[in-house]
Design an enzyme around this catalytic site. Structure first.
Site, PDB file in Angstrom:
ATOM      1  N   CYS A   9       3.488   8.391  38.203  1.00 46.20           N
ATOM      2  CA  CYS A   9       2.723   7.028  39.377  1.00 46.20           C
ATOM      3  C   CYS A   9       3.693   5.957  39.215  1.00 46.20           C
ATOM      4  O   CYS A   9       3.614   5.698  38.589  1.00 46.20           O
ATOM      5  CB  CYS A   9       1.147   7.056  38.818  1.00 46.20           C
ATOM      6  SG  CYS A   9       1.043   5.817  36.742  1.00 46.20           S
ATOM      7  N   CYS A  34       8.266   2.393  38.824  1.00 49.11           N
ATOM      8  CA  CYS A  34       7.565   2.406  37.460  1.00 49.11           C
ATOM      9  C   CYS A  34       8.251   4.181  37.469  1.00 49.11           C
ATOM     10  O   CYS A  34       8.846   4.941  36.330  1.00 49.11           O
ATOM     11  CB  CYS A  34       6.308   3.660  37.076  1.00 49.11           C
ATOM     12  SG  CYS A  34       5.753   1.422  36.680  1.00 49.11           S
ATOM     13  N   HIS A  57       5.481   1.364  28.187  1.00 52.65           N
ATOM     14  CA  HIS A  57       6.437   1.802  29.562  1.00 52.65           C
ATOM     15  C   HIS A  57       7.438   1.213  29.876  1.00 52.65           C
ATOM     16  O   HIS A  57       6.645  -0.601  30.123  1.00 52.65           O
ATOM     17  CB  HIS A  57       4.981   1.962  29.921  1.00 52.65           C
ATOM     18  CG  HIS A  57       5.212   2.246  31.443  1.00 52.65           C
ATOM     19  ND1 HIS A  57       6.131   2.389  32.223  1.00 52.65           N
ATOM     20  CD2 HIS A  57       3.668   2.019  32.518  1.00 52.65           C
ATOM     21  CE1 HIS A  57       6.434   2.429  33.536  1.00 52.65           C
ATOM     22  NE2 HIS A  57       5.552   1.860  34.048  1.00 52.65           N
TER      23      HIS A  57
END
Length: 389
Positions: free
Chosen positions: A375, A89, A345
């Site tokens: 994260c 990510c 996201h």
């Protein structure tokens, strides 16, 4: 030491799974943000030394060096090289870090950091599951299994572990999720996203339109509605409503040296004050931003009180909540314009996406320092601290 500057940062408005951006090839999403950077900033684009593109699901339409294909599809000169990277990510935040390091080292002067992810066209996890189904093996090796027997490294399970470890209730998560939607709604209606969002022309049942508003925002969200969403796991606390939304999108940030500012007459929006990346427990996984931020602040000689705005990716509601609790940070400065629970996201695109939003928050509030952290799979976390100029 040489400095690295952010001249501009842009993003597409988020597209829901199967939504307005579903009909756009990920290469063309990338080309759209590259073209916007070129159009908005008056400089010789042939002088771009490199394009670094973050992407998590590098399969199908997102293979064969996605970043390079986006360059070729864009209006940028074909002479510009590109590389595609994966730090889960944090991929495009890492792209910014690599860009900053290249500029600060003096080896390059203009680098375009970016991220692209069409989660509709290349579903999350598909690059692993498709190979497994075809009998081509599993990413978990024999030695990795020996060290972590029977563990499948689930981000969702890590998020549930954070809930229990830090003592949050489902009500805490639901209230945070509502706040994300309300802040995103307020930012949209106030026009705070206009500078960062790049319009993408899309076909809809109503005809050709320019996509400019994040599809994931629930403008009519209520606590009752969020609280009524089904739990993702019996006995757990997290629901789809308190999780980041699957999203299609692309983003980019133009990182340059002081010499490039002078040579091309560019005006910087921010100076990159600090970059770092750390890793910790790969099982609880999503907790690393807490410790990464603590270490980054120490290395930068700063305290959390020195930071005027924070962007902490809302992979799941307990992540930013635990971050706030651990660091004793000011809730009012966190994800001021909403986060991934409302805005989406798009995995590898989220790093430079958050930077575009962080710059907008600092502009809107008059803040000086901003911090962004993410994260990441494998228990990793990037931290970037910027100084608004």
């Amino acid at each position: 030491m040489a400095h690295a500057y952010i001249v501009d940062a842009v993003r597409t408005a988020g597209g829901k799974r199967g939504g307005k951006l579903a009909g756009v090839h990920p290469v063309d999403l990338g080309a759209a943000v590259f073209d916007a950077i070129a159009a908005r900033n008056d400089f010789d684009t042939s002088k771009i030394d490199d394009v670094i593109t973050g992407c998590v699901s590098q399969g199908g339409q997102q293979t064969m060096d996605l970043g390079r294909n986006a360059v070729l599809a864009s209006n940028l000169p074909d002479s510009i090289p590109a590389v595609t990277i994966d730090r889960q990510c944090g991929s495009s935040q890492q792209a910014m870090m690599f860009a900053a390091q290249a500029v600060m080292s003096g080896t390059q002067d203009i680098v375009l950091a970016s991220g692209i992810e069409s989660m509709t066209r290349v579903p999350m996890g598909s690059v692993a599951t498709l190979f497994i189904k075809e009998g081509l093996g599993h990413y978990k090796s024999e030695r990795l299994e020996e060290k972590y027997p029977g563990i499948m490294f689930s981000q969702f399970m890590g998020a549930e572990m954070i809930v229990k470890k830090h003592g949050f209730s489902k009500d805490d998560l639901d209230a945070y999720a509502l706040e994300s939607h309300r802040r995103a709604k307020a930012a949209t209606e106030a026009g705070h996203f206009k500078r960062e969002i790049v319009g993408v022309d899309v076909d809809t049942p109503e005809g050709r339109q320019t996509h400019l508003v994040d599809e994931g925002i629930r403008f009519d969200a209520t606590l009752e509605g969020i609280a009524g969403v089904k739990l993702l796991q019996e006995g757990g606390s997290i629901t789809a409503a308190s999780s980041s939304q699957i999203c299609d999108g692309a983003s980019a940030a133009l990182i340059v040296s002081e010499q490039a500012l002078k040579d091309h007459g560019l005006t910087p929006r921010a100076r990159i004050h600090h970059v770092s990346v750390t890793a910790g427990d790969p099982v609880i996984m999503l907790e690393e931003p807490l410790f990464a931020t603590e270490k980054a602040l120490k290395r930068a000689g700063m305290k959390i009180e020195d930071i005027d705005a924070y962007e902490v990716n809302e992979a799941f509601a307990p992540v930013p909540l635990a971050w706030l609790k651990y660091l004793g940070a000011d809730h009012a400065r966190l994800n001021v314009h909403g986060g991934a629970i409302a805005l989406g996201h798009p995995l590898g695109a989220s790093g430079t996406k958050l930077m575009a939003t962080l710059l907008g928050v600092l502009d809107a509030t008059g803040g000086k320092y901003g911090l962004q952290t993410m994260c990441e799979g494998g228990g990793q976390a990037n931290v970037t601290i910027i100084e608004r100029l």
